[in-house]
Design a protein around this motif. Structure first.
Motif, PDB file in Angstrom:
ATOM      1  N   LEU A 106       0.799  -1.226   0.000  1.00 45.49           N
ATOM      2  CA  LEU A 106       0.000   0.000   0.000  1.00 45.49           C
ATOM      3  C   LEU A 106       0.835   1.281   0.000  1.00 45.49           C
ATOM      4  O   LEU A 106       0.284   2.378  -0.145  1.00 45.49           O
ATOM      5  CB  LEU A 106      -0.957  -0.004   1.196  1.00 45.49           C
ATOM      6  CG  LEU A 106      -2.001  -1.126   1.203  1.00 45.49           C
ATOM      7  CD1 LEU A 106      -2.940  -0.978   2.399  1.00 45.49           C
ATOM      8  CD2 LEU A 106      -2.795  -1.150  -0.098  1.00 45.49           C
ATOM      9  N   LEU A 235      -5.425   8.695   0.774  1.00 46.37           N
ATOM     10  CA  LEU A 235      -6.294   7.669   1.358  1.00 46.37           C
ATOM     11  C   LEU A 235      -7.716   8.232   1.439  1.00 46.37           C
ATOM     12  O   LEU A 235      -8.252   8.496   2.518  1.00 46.37           O
ATOM     13  CB  LEU A 235      -5.779   7.284   2.748  1.00 46.37           C
ATOM     14  CG  LEU A 235      -6.399   6.055   3.448  1.00 46.37           C
ATOM     15  CD1 LEU A 235      -6.318   4.828   2.559  1.00 46.37           C
ATOM     16  CD2 LEU A 235      -5.706   5.800   4.777  1.00 46.37           C
ATOM     17  N   GLU A 239     -11.663   4.690  -0.999  1.00 49.79           N
ATOM     18  CA  GLU A 239     -10.723   3.572  -0.930  1.00 49.79           C
ATOM     19  C   GLU A 239     -10.748   2.865   0.431  1.00 49.79           C
ATOM     20  O   GLU A 239     -10.039   1.881   0.632  1.00 49.79           O
ATOM     21  CB  GLU A 239      -9.302   4.055  -1.233  1.00 49.79           C
ATOM     22  CG  GLU A 239      -9.118   4.554  -2.655  1.00 49.79           C
ATOM     23  CD  GLU A 239      -7.681   4.946  -2.948  1.00 49.79           C
ATOM     24  OE1 GLU A 239      -6.800   4.701  -2.092  1.00 49.79           O
ATOM     25  OE2 GLU A 239      -7.444   5.500  -4.037  1.00 49.79           O
ATOM     26  N   LYS A 243      -9.111  -1.004   0.960  1.00 47.40           N
ATOM     27  CA  LYS A 243      -7.869  -1.077   1.738  1.00 47.40           C
ATOM     28  C   LYS A 243      -8.123  -1.652   3.127  1.00 47.40           C
ATOM     29  O   LYS A 243      -7.244  -2.291   3.713  1.00 47.40           O
ATOM     30  CB  LYS A 243      -7.211   0.301   1.798  1.00 47.40           C
ATOM     31  CG  LYS A 243      -6.679   0.712   0.431  1.00 47.40           C
ATOM     32  CD  LYS A 243      -5.867   1.986   0.438  1.00 47.40           C
ATOM     33  CE  LYS A 243      -5.288   2.242  -0.958  1.00 47.40           C
ATOM     34  NZ  LYS A 243      -4.541   3.518  -1.038  1.00 47.40           N
TER      35      LYS A 243
END
Length: 263
Positions: A106, A235, A239, A243
């Motif tokens: 990530l 972020l 998402e 995630k």
């Protein structure tokens, strides 16, 4: 002259303290608890002695008793002491490679933290591969109501352990998004439990988002949290779910290393 081991035992041991430690050691092997009768039968101690010792340990919050089942178990206080010791020796060691793998996937900073009493503590971090990153020193404390560490762990704690901690939270407003109500916080914990992961929507630091998932020990107890942290631009809300599921998978890997059996 140095006394022999047998002389030390006979001259300096304290019978009730020794029995108390035996009771604690016995309950450590029975996470679902034992009744007073079962403790007496297993350790071959008198009823009056076992009654006085267990009640003293309950009064001092080292043991707890379920008044419905009459089962006596180790308390959060003892679990905290055990977790504190375990963190330094094993959780970080077992987690670091997985944390690096999560960072590589990530690209964001990865944190590992625990809840100790009324606060959270950062155990370890792996820095983001991006030039702009959030760096936090090991040992830094974090608020439970505004962090994914606090939410993830509290959401999966038994009610009897979570309640006194939640009752002690002051719900200080840190940003415009901070949860400042116990009722709203409990509703948030229900959502965390349903999803399996928690979100910090800029609730601790304005503009910083975090997503985290709990780590369980062999008894299914949430002992730590794994999470990523990043500026909201890297972020975004859309998402969070994708995630969150990735972090959940990595947290499960650590849990399995700790002896957790996935259901």
């Amino acid at each position: 002259m140095i006394p022999e081991k047998e002389d030390l035992k006979s001259n300096y041991n304290v019978p009730n303290l020794e029995r108390g430690l035996q009771i604690i050691e016995l309950l450590a092997t029975h996470p679902k608890g034992l009744t007073l009768t079962e403790i007496i039968q297993t350790l071959d101690v008198t009823k009056s002695s076992a009654f006085r010792i267990t009640n003293t340990l309950i009064f001092k919050n080292y043991l707890q008793k379920n008044e419905t089942s009459k089962k006596i178990t180790l308390s959060r206080k003892l679990l905290t002491l055990g977790i504190s010791s375990m963190n330094e020796q094993s959780i970080v060691e077992l987690s670091i490679d997985i944390m690096r793998a999560l960072r590589d996937e990530l690209k964001e900073s990865v944190m590992l933290g625990v809840v100790l009493g009324q606060t959270g503590t950062i155990l370890e971090q792996v820095s983001s591969s991006f030039p702009v990153k959030l760096y936090v020193e090991q040992g830094t404390h974090f608020h439970l109501h505004s962090s994914v560490g606090g939410k993830s762990i509290l959401a999966f704690m038994p009610e009897e352990d979570a309640k006194p901690i939640i009752d002690g939270i002051s719900f200080t407003k840190l940003t415009k998004n901070t949860i400042i109500s116990k009722k709203t916080f409990k509703e948030e914990l229900l959502q965390v439990r349903q999803k399996g992961y928690a979100i910090d929507n800029g609730e601790d630091i304005q503009g910083i988002h975090c997503i985290g998932a709990p780590i369980f020990n062999e008894y299914g107890y949430p002992v730590a949290c794994l999470w990523i942290t990043a500026p909201h631009g890297r972020l975004p809300h859309e998402e969070f779910e994708a995630k969150g599921k990735i972090i959940l998978r990595y947290a499960l890997e650590i849990s399995l290393k700790l002896g957790y059996i996935a259901r």
